[in-house]
Write an enzyme that holds these catalytic residues in place. Structure first.
Site, PDB file in Angstrom:
ATOM      1  N   CYS A 330      15.761 -74.694 -21.220  1.00  0.00           N
ATOM      2  CA  CYS A 330      15.356 -75.633 -20.176  1.00  0.00           C
ATOM      3  C   CYS A 330      14.155 -76.454 -20.617  1.00  0.00           C
ATOM      4  CB  CYS A 330      15.003 -74.860 -18.903  1.00  0.00           C
ATOM      5  SG  CYS A 330      14.725 -75.949 -17.497  1.00  0.00           S
ATOM      6  N   GLU A 370      19.642 -76.625 -19.290  1.00  0.00           N
ATOM      7  CA  GLU A 370      19.254 -77.625 -18.290  1.00  0.00           C
ATOM      8  C   GLU A 370      18.160 -78.478 -18.903  1.00  0.00           C
ATOM      9  OE1 GLU A 370      19.123 -76.701 -14.042  1.00  0.00           O
ATOM     10  OE2 GLU A 370      17.097 -77.517 -14.038  1.00  0.00           O
TER      11      GLU A 370
HETATM   12  P1  NAP Z   1       5.902 -81.909 -22.704  1.00  0.00           P
HETATM   13  O1  NAP Z   1       4.571 -81.447 -22.280  1.00  0.00           O
HETATM   14  O2  NAP Z   1       6.122 -83.360 -22.979  1.00  0.00           O
HETATM   15  O3  NAP Z   1       6.401 -81.145 -23.985  1.00  0.00           O
HETATM   16  C1  NAP Z   1       6.348 -79.744 -24.090  1.00  0.00           C
HETATM   17  C2  NAP Z   1       6.413 -79.375 -25.541  1.00  0.00           C
HETATM   18  O4  NAP Z   1       7.696 -79.707 -26.106  1.00  0.00           O
HETATM   19  C3  NAP Z   1       5.372 -80.116 -26.369  1.00  0.00           C
HETATM   20  O5  NAP Z   1       4.782 -79.169 -27.235  1.00  0.00           O
HETATM   21  C4  NAP Z   1       6.207 -81.120 -27.130  1.00  0.00           C
HETATM   22  O6  NAP Z   1       5.621 -81.454 -28.391  1.00  0.00           O
HETATM   23  C5  NAP Z   1       7.449 -80.322 -27.361  1.00  0.00           C
HETATM   24  N1  NAP Z   1       8.567 -81.114 -27.848  1.00  0.00           N
HETATM   25  C6  NAP Z   1       8.700 -82.477 -27.893  1.00  0.00           C
HETATM   26  N2  NAP Z   1       9.837 -82.805 -28.528  1.00  0.00           N
HETATM   27  C7  NAP Z   1      10.432 -81.660 -28.898  1.00  0.00           C
HETATM   28  C8  NAP Z   1      11.623 -81.363 -29.617  1.00  0.00           C
HETATM   29  N3  NAP Z   1      12.428 -82.306 -30.081  1.00  0.00           N
HETATM   30  N4  NAP Z   1      11.944 -80.064 -29.825  1.00  0.00           N
HETATM   31  C9  NAP Z   1      11.140 -79.083 -29.361  1.00  0.00           C
HETATM   32  N5  NAP Z   1       9.979 -79.304 -28.710  1.00  0.00           N
HETATM   33  C10 NAP Z   1       9.644 -80.580 -28.475  1.00  0.00           C
HETATM   34  O7  NAP Z   1       6.954 -81.395 -21.644  1.00  0.00           O
HETATM   35  P2  NAP Z   1       7.039 -81.741 -20.102  1.00  0.00           P
HETATM   36  O8  NAP Z   1       6.479 -83.102 -19.846  1.00  0.00           O
HETATM   37  O9  NAP Z   1       6.512 -80.601 -19.323  1.00  0.00           O
HETATM   38  O10 NAP Z   1       8.607 -81.885 -19.926  1.00  0.00           O
HETATM   39  C11 NAP Z   1       9.439 -80.815 -19.730  1.00  0.00           C
HETATM   40  C12 NAP Z   1      10.841 -81.277 -19.438  1.00  0.00           C
HETATM   41  O11 NAP Z   1      11.398 -80.289 -18.598  1.00  0.00           O
HETATM   42  C13 NAP Z   1      10.964 -82.594 -18.713  1.00  0.00           C
HETATM   43  O12 NAP Z   1      11.979 -83.348 -19.332  1.00  0.00           O
HETATM   44  C14 NAP Z   1      11.387 -82.169 -17.301  1.00  0.00           C
HETATM   45  O13 NAP Z   1      12.192 -83.124 -16.683  1.00  0.00           O
HETATM   46  C15 NAP Z   1      12.168 -80.919 -17.615  1.00  0.00           C
HETATM   47  N6  NAP Z   1      12.354 -79.975 -16.513  1.00  0.00           N
HETATM   48  C16 NAP Z   1      11.442 -79.823 -15.531  1.00  0.00           C
HETATM   49  C17 NAP Z   1      11.691 -78.942 -14.496  1.00  0.00           C
HETATM   50  C18 NAP Z   1      10.767 -78.790 -13.327  1.00  0.00           C
HETATM   51  O14 NAP Z   1      11.158 -78.119 -12.385  1.00  0.00           O
HETATM   52  N7  NAP Z   1       9.616 -79.382 -13.294  1.00  0.00           N
HETATM   53  C19 NAP Z   1      12.858 -78.169 -14.525  1.00  0.00           C
HETATM   54  C20 NAP Z   1      13.752 -78.341 -15.563  1.00  0.00           C
HETATM   55  C21 NAP Z   1      13.484 -79.235 -16.565  1.00  0.00           C
HETATM   56  P3  NAP Z   1       4.966 -82.889 -28.742  1.00  0.00           P
HETATM   57  O15 NAP Z   1       4.854 -83.673 -27.475  1.00  0.00           O
HETATM   58  O16 NAP Z   1       3.646 -82.532 -29.338  1.00  0.00           O
HETATM   59  O17 NAP Z   1       5.891 -83.498 -29.735  1.00  0.00           O
END
Ligand code: NAP
Length: 372
Positions: A330, A370
């Protein structure tokens, strides 16, 4: 017995609801001991009692006439959004065989339920650029049965650029089915404030006591098995940790600590921006084996979840080889390719072909993605 207005009757076969009398209070849903009133159809015209008594099975869901408001269209759009989010598994996702049966579409954009904000806490360090909040919703006695891994819709107030009401935004619940504390039946979300984000800023700014319009629950496949022997391998980034928190709390309450029962690879930029960093440090390894990886710590090489999975190849291989294992991924869509490559290499190391193993796991309801 619960229906105070006598809208529910039954014969030997069917329990039926008189739509002329029903006031949609939903009080019958959580208490029904037989599970009879656990599924329904959204209809343009209610079925008559005669129709309902005649059912051998519940009829298929009809296409709904959404009229000019397009509210039914909104709910269809949500279903399509979730299918897309779950498509990373490479085929039609299936729920684990032993998963509880989820309720869906109890509340729609046309008829949302109003929840009250019970708490909102920042999960990331004050100095971190990333403002992620743990937001608790209280439904104050209104039924909102939701399972770990399901999503709910939040309708931000106001309208979009075209003057139409905003579409509901989907969030995974981060609390277990019986609430933040057992039997509190409240629901929590993990929300990251996004620059310019309509719903994330609205949610993150809400204060205790504020009201919010909620739809759902949604999602029928990203669920955990109720089988205590099942093992969970959870891979997530950032706020993708929301369902993993719910899974962990559910298992803690039902199965308890069990070595090897749950393993998590969780990626964030820094410890400061990793949601639930503090609480996670108190979760014992016997309940949850944690691999926390960081991509932007000064002086350290960038590390992603898939890099750590490769480093821990033997551990992951042992989990993969176990027929009781369920995999959950996820978070960011971008992680899928890397995780897929890691699984391909690790599966090869134990003489398995990942694509075949993954497809078999998906068909058995043991592989779930997801991503957004
Ligand atoms: P984020 O802070 O932007 O990233 C989290 C980590 O993932 C960072 O260390 C990032 O590294 C790394 N990352 C970036 N590209 C990657 C790749 N290709 N492979 C592996 N790791 C990678 O994350 P976020 O903003 O929290 O986003 C999380 C995602 O989960 C969103 O797309 C959101 O829609 C989704 N989501 C959220 C929920 C919810 O309930 N809130 C539920 C399900 C899904 P760098 O940035 O340093 O490259």
């Amino acid at each position: 017995m619960t229906c105070s207005i006598g809208a529910i009757t039954h014969d030997d076969n069917n329990v039926v609801v008189d739509a002329e009398k029903c006031n949609y209070c939903m009080e019958c849903i959580p208490v029904c001991p037989t599970g009879s009133i656990d599924e329904w159809r959204v209809v343009n015209t209610a079925y008559t009692l005669e129709d309902q008594f005649g059912f051998e099975e519940l009829p298929e869901q009809q296409d709904i006439d959404t009229g000019s408001s397009d509210e039914g269209g909104m709910d269809a759009a949500i279903a399509a959004m979730l299918d897309e989010a779950h498509s990373g598994a490479g085929g039609k996702a299936r729920a684990p065989v032993s998963a509880a049966k989820p309720e869906t579409n109890l509340y729609t954009a046309a008829k949302p339920v109003v929840a009250t904000i019970q708490g909102s806490y920042r999960l990331t360090g004050e100095d971190s650029d990333s403002d992620v909040r743990h937001i608790i919703l209280n439904f104050e006695g209104q039924p909102f049965p939701v399972l770990e891994g399901q999503n709910i819709g939040i309708i931000p107030p106001g309208s979009d650029d075209e003057g139409k009401p905003h579409l509901p935004r989907l969030y995974s619940v981060s609390s277990p089915r019986d609430g933040e504390r057992p039997n509190y039946h409240n629901v929590s979300l993990t929300v990251k404030r996004e620059a310019g984000g309509v719903c994330s800023n609205y949610l993150c700014d809400l204060k205790m006591g504020d009201k919010v319009n909620v739809t759902g629950p949604f999602g029928t496949t990203f669920l955990i098995p109720d089988d205590p022997e099942a093992r969970l391998l959870m891979i997530c980034t950032g706020t993708g940790s929301a369902p993993m928190r719910a899974f962990t709390m559910r298992r803690q309450r039902t199965v308890g600590a069990k070595s090897g029962g749950m393993t998590m690879f969780f990626g964030a930029r820094t410890p400061d921006s990793l949601p639930y960093f503090g609480p996670l440090s108190k979760v014992p390894e016997s309940l949850l084996k944690q691999h926390l990886v960081y991509s932007r710590v000064d002086g350290q090489p960038k590390e992603y979840v898939q890099d750590r999975m490769m480093q821990e190849e033997d551990e992951v291989a042992e989990i993969l080889a176990d027929p009781n294992t369920h995999i959950y991924i996820c978070g960011l869509r971008g992680m899928e390719d890397g995780v897929e490559r890691a699984f391909t290499n690790i599966a090869e190391s134990i003489g398995q072909q990942w694509a075949a193993l993954r497809d078999a796991m998906r068909d058995e309801g043991r592989y779930h993605v997801e991503t957004y």
